[in-house]
Design a protein around this motif. Sequence first.
Motif, PDB file in Angstrom:
ATOM      1  N   THR A 205       6.628   5.835  83.394  1.00  0.00           N
ATOM      2  CA  THR A 205       8.068   5.624  83.510  1.00  0.00           C
ATOM      3  C   THR A 205       8.699   5.636  82.120  1.00  0.00           C
ATOM      4  OG1 THR A 205       7.843   4.327  85.535  1.00  0.00           O
ATOM      5  CG2 THR A 205       9.853   4.001  84.248  1.00  0.00           C
ATOM      6  N   THR A 218       3.029   3.290  84.450  1.00  0.00           N
ATOM      7  CA  THR A 218       3.219   2.725  85.793  1.00  0.00           C
ATOM      8  C   THR A 218       2.380   3.393  86.873  1.00  0.00           C
ATOM      9  OG1 THR A 218       5.128   4.200  86.059  1.00  0.00           O
ATOM     10  CG2 THR A 218       5.570   1.939  85.324  1.00  0.00           C
ATOM     11  N   SER A 220       3.204   5.824  88.755  1.00  0.00           N
ATOM     12  CA  SER A 220       4.115   5.831  89.898  1.00  0.00           C
ATOM     13  C   SER A 220       4.781   7.179  90.133  1.00  0.00           C
ATOM     14  CB  SER A 220       5.209   4.769  89.680  1.00  0.00           C
ATOM     15  OG  SER A 220       5.956   5.063  88.502  1.00  0.00           O
ATOM     16  N   CYS A 221       4.282   8.239  89.500  1.00  0.00           N
ATOM     17  CA  CYS A 221       4.920   9.546  89.616  1.00  0.00           C
ATOM     18  C   CYS A 221       3.917  10.628  89.213  1.00  0.00           C
ATOM     19  CB  CYS A 221       6.168   9.601  88.739  1.00  0.00           C
ATOM     20  SG  CYS A 221       5.877   9.145  87.017  1.00  0.00           S
ATOM     21  N   TRP A 246      -2.635   6.999  91.081  1.00  0.00           N
ATOM     22  CA  TRP A 246      -1.263   6.757  91.548  1.00  0.00           C
ATOM     23  C   TRP A 246      -1.266   5.382  92.199  1.00  0.00           C
ATOM     24  CZ3 TRP A 246       1.962  11.577  92.454  1.00  0.00           C
ATOM     25  CH2 TRP A 246       3.326  11.255  92.571  1.00  0.00           C
ATOM     26  N   ASP A 247      -0.664   4.382  91.538  1.00  0.00           N
ATOM     27  CA  ASP A 247      -0.801   2.988  91.968  1.00  0.00           C
ATOM     28  C   ASP A 247       0.473   2.345  92.499  1.00  0.00           C
ATOM     29  OD1 ASP A 247      -3.530   2.767  91.330  1.00  0.00           O
ATOM     30  OD2 ASP A 247      -3.061   2.507  89.224  1.00  0.00           O
ATOM     31  N   LEU A 248       1.639   2.824  92.083  1.00  0.00           N
ATOM     32  CA  LEU A 248       2.907   2.290  92.561  1.00  0.00           C
ATOM     33  C   LEU A 248       3.711   3.410  93.221  1.00  0.00           C
ATOM     34  CD1 LEU A 248       3.989   0.100  89.497  1.00  0.00           C
ATOM     35  CD2 LEU A 248       2.925  -0.685  91.624  1.00  0.00           C
ATOM     36  N   GLU A 249       4.579   3.020  94.173  1.00  0.00           N
ATOM     37  CA  GLU A 249       5.344   4.023  94.928  1.00  0.00           C
ATOM     38  C   GLU A 249       4.398   5.121  95.428  1.00  0.00           C
ATOM     39  OE1 GLU A 249       8.844   5.331  92.789  1.00  0.00           O
ATOM     40  OE2 GLU A 249       9.036   3.385  91.801  1.00  0.00           O
ATOM     41  N   ILE A 250       3.328   4.668  96.064  1.00  0.00           N
ATOM     42  CA  ILE A 250       2.248   5.575  96.472  1.00  0.00           C
ATOM     43  C   ILE A 250       2.761   6.594  97.490  1.00  0.00           C
ATOM     44  CG2 ILE A 250      -0.010   5.711  97.589  1.00  0.00           C
ATOM     45  CD1 ILE A 250      -0.579   2.918  96.460  1.00  0.00           C
ATOM     46  N   PRO A 251       2.580   7.883  97.220  1.00  0.00           N
ATOM     47  CA  PRO A 251       3.083   8.926  98.123  1.00  0.00           C
ATOM     48  C   PRO A 251       2.097   9.216  99.259  1.00  0.00           C
ATOM     49  CG  PRO A 251       2.033   9.961  96.269  1.00  0.00           C
ATOM     50  CD  PRO A 251       1.901   8.458  96.047  1.00  0.00           C
TER      51      PRO A 251
END
Length: 280
Positions: A205, A218, A220-221, A246-251
């Motif tokens: 981020t 993060t 997260s992307c 990928w740990d946050l806002e996992i797609p």
Amino acid sequence: MHSSIGIGLRPPHYQTLLAERPDIGWLEVHSENYFEPHSRAFHVLNQLAEHYPISLHGVGMSLGSSDPLDEVHLARLRALVTAIKPVRISEHLSWGSVDGRYFNDLLPMPYTRAALAQMSDKIKAVQDQLGRELLIENPSSYLQFAEGMPEWDFLAQLQQHSGCGLLLDLNNLYVSASNHGFSCMDYLAAIDLETVKEIHLAGFTDKALEQGHLYIDTHSCPVVEPVWALYRAICARRSIPTLVEWDLEIPALSVLIAEADKASQIAELAMARRQENHHV
């Protein structure tokens, strides 16, 4: 997908992975989430381990702390290693405890001779108890101590003194280099790639502050292009097992697999070019 490319196993993807078993080279988990042998998480991991190689990535050993090793924690890790038989085991160049009190973070190390000796001894003790090589990951950082050696020298000497392997997180490298103003290529030049047994790729981020931009790790992307460029540079020299985190806002799992496919294409193209150059 190339067999050297893996993804991080996260709970939202359990059912899809169990049901569909997509073409993925391997899976990595945060070790501490699977210490309880009667948990659903452990049951899922045990099932998936029948189909995929597993790598254990620890976040709680606090190897850089002046606290002694947590023998209970180490015993639980040893039991997980015995049960799952992972292909790799890793931890972080960081600390997170003082006098037995734990912080919810991976805190930066002072890169001093004393810290080097202390952490080397701990790593050797862990490797002796596990009977396995431990990989140590370079951190992302947001401040630097005024004294001490460069991180790349500390990491290289840590490997030499302890006999550990290295886990090279290229996103962490790019984040730290951008935050502190050092060169990624200078860092990579100081590391013996033969000691690097795993690579991590992830997204960060960009936080705009009054003083400028701060990059925050993060996961997260998607992976950014400068990190892909670092990965291409590594792949041009040798093939190393690679993880997309990928740990946050996992797609959706398909998004994560698409990132892993991109890594696979880069790795395969680089391998083909190395073979061509070898035969020229």
